[in-house]
Design a protein around this motif. Structure first.
Motif, mmCIF file in Angstrom:
data_model
loop_
_atom_site.group_PDB
_atom_site.id
_atom_site.type_symbol
_atom_site.label_atom_id
_atom_site.label_comp_id
_atom_site.label_asym_id
_atom_site.label_seq_id
_atom_site.Cartn_x
_atom_site.Cartn_y
_atom_site.Cartn_z
ATOM 1 N N PRO A 23 7.740 5.759 2.002
ATOM 2 C CA PRO A 23 7.244 5.909 0.631
ATOM 3 C C PRO A 23 5.881 5.283 0.377
ATOM 4 O O PRO A 23 5.303 5.483 -0.690
ATOM 5 N N ALA A 24 5.371 4.516 1.317
ATOM 6 C CA ALA A 24 4.050 3.908 1.146
ATOM 7 C C ALA A 24 3.472 3.607 2.516
ATOM 8 O O ALA A 24 4.198 3.261 3.447
ATOM 9 N N LEU B 270 1.174 4.557 -6.715
ATOM 10 C CA LEU B 270 0.784 5.889 -6.274
ATOM 11 C C LEU B 270 0.741 6.859 -7.451
ATOM 12 O O LEU B 270 -0.174 7.699 -7.543
ATOM 13 N N ALA C 93 0.936 7.524 1.274
ATOM 14 C CA ALA C 93 2.393 7.673 1.332
ATOM 15 C C ALA C 93 2.681 8.739 2.370
ATOM 16 O O ALA C 93 2.060 9.801 2.357
ATOM 17 N N TYR D 131 5.442 0.402 -5.234
ATOM 18 C CA TYR D 131 4.489 1.242 -4.508
ATOM 19 C C TYR D 131 4.428 2.637 -5.139
ATOM 20 O O TYR D 131 3.347 3.229 -5.258
#
Length: 283
Positions: free
Chosen positions: A184-185, A85, A179, A81
């Motif tokens: 984190p996502a 990003l 995020a 992820y």
């Protein structure tokens, strides 16, 4: 080969609404000689509990819904992820946002979309050096998709839902979060990456996620991912017409099991749309 999946979040025990959705995805694949996968969407550290992860497997096995291959855990895929990003950052399609939910709610310029208040773009024009300084100082922030830029780059997009062509309109959601400060996502980013990685060909899920597909179709285009076929099904509702959900007191499958319920009868009723006593046909 047809590949479907059931992807619950381990924030509570499964209930009859979950059973209905899992059964629909399971049967769609099995009836076509395909594969049915189980994915655990456990990237919300504040709500995820390992006991609920174990409970998901227990409940599905009790119902007689078997899955193929190992269970995929999103918590083991955070690097993927982050890479996605980073690619969007490099293309200038995301920006850091330092606004709190309270800031957004207080903004008089925030219109409403399918998911509530649309972010008014306060941080979109923030100078890069100022944003970098605030990040370096450890100020909490999220990363938002620059929706206007992303949609212009992707152009007109469509997806197939129950055989019908749907034109995507992700602009209605504004600059969605990809995020979060505490994860984190986002769901939007992780789900499209995982569906592609698992080779999911057909997504069978509740109609409550239909609107989110507009955003998912855009992310698939931006990340160069394939677009599955979609089959959004009606939600299971209670006698009052409201959807069966944890927050509304839907009975957990574990409680039904403890009370001696017959899982074969439950699935039989769900498949026949007769439903257990006290439930109504989805609308």
């Amino acid at each position: 080969m047809i590949v479907t999946r059931f992807a619950p979040s381990p924030t509570g025990r499964l209930h009859l609404g979950h059973a209905f959705s899992a059964m629909r995805a399971h049967d769609f694949a099995r009836d076509r000689g395909g594969r049915f996968l189980l994915r655990i969407e456990d990237i919300d550290p504040g709500r995820t509990r390992e006991a609920f992860v174990d409970g998901i497997g227990e409940d599905l096995r009790w119902l007689g819904l078997s899955w193929d291959g190992p269970v995929l855990r999103q918590s083991a895929r955070l690097g993927l992820y982050a890479d996605a990003l980073a690619g969007l950052k490099a293309r200038g399609l995301v920006y850091p946002c330092f606004c709190t939910r309270r800031d957004i709610a207080a903004s008089t310029s925030a219109p409403h979309g399918p998911e509530g208040a649309i972010y008014p773009g306060t941080c979109r024009a923030l100078a890069p050096d100022i944003a970098a300084t605030r990040i370096a100082a450890g100020e909490p922030h999220a990363w938002r998709l620059d929706m206007a830029a992303a949609a212009a780059l992707a152009g007109t997009l469509r997806w197939e839902d129950h055989g019908c062509a749907i034109t995507a309109a992700p602009e209605r959601f504004g600059d969605v979060v990809l995020a979060r400060k505490d994860a984190p996502a986002s769901y939007h980013l992780a789900v499209v990456i995982d569906d592609a990685a698992q080779g999911v060909t057909d997504i069978v899920r509740g109609a409550d996620l239909f609107d989110a597909t507009h955003v998912h179709r855009l992310l698939q285009a931006l990340l160069g991912l394939p677009t599955p076929r979609y089959h959004h099904h009606p939600l299971l509702t209670g006698p009052d017409g409201r959807r069966l959900a944890k927050r509304d007191g839907a009975p957990p499958l574990a409680d039904l099991r403890a009370a001696g319920a017959d899982p074969a009868e439950i699935l039989g009723n769900l498949r026949a749309r007769g439903f257990p006593e006290g439930l109504t046909h989805p609308t």
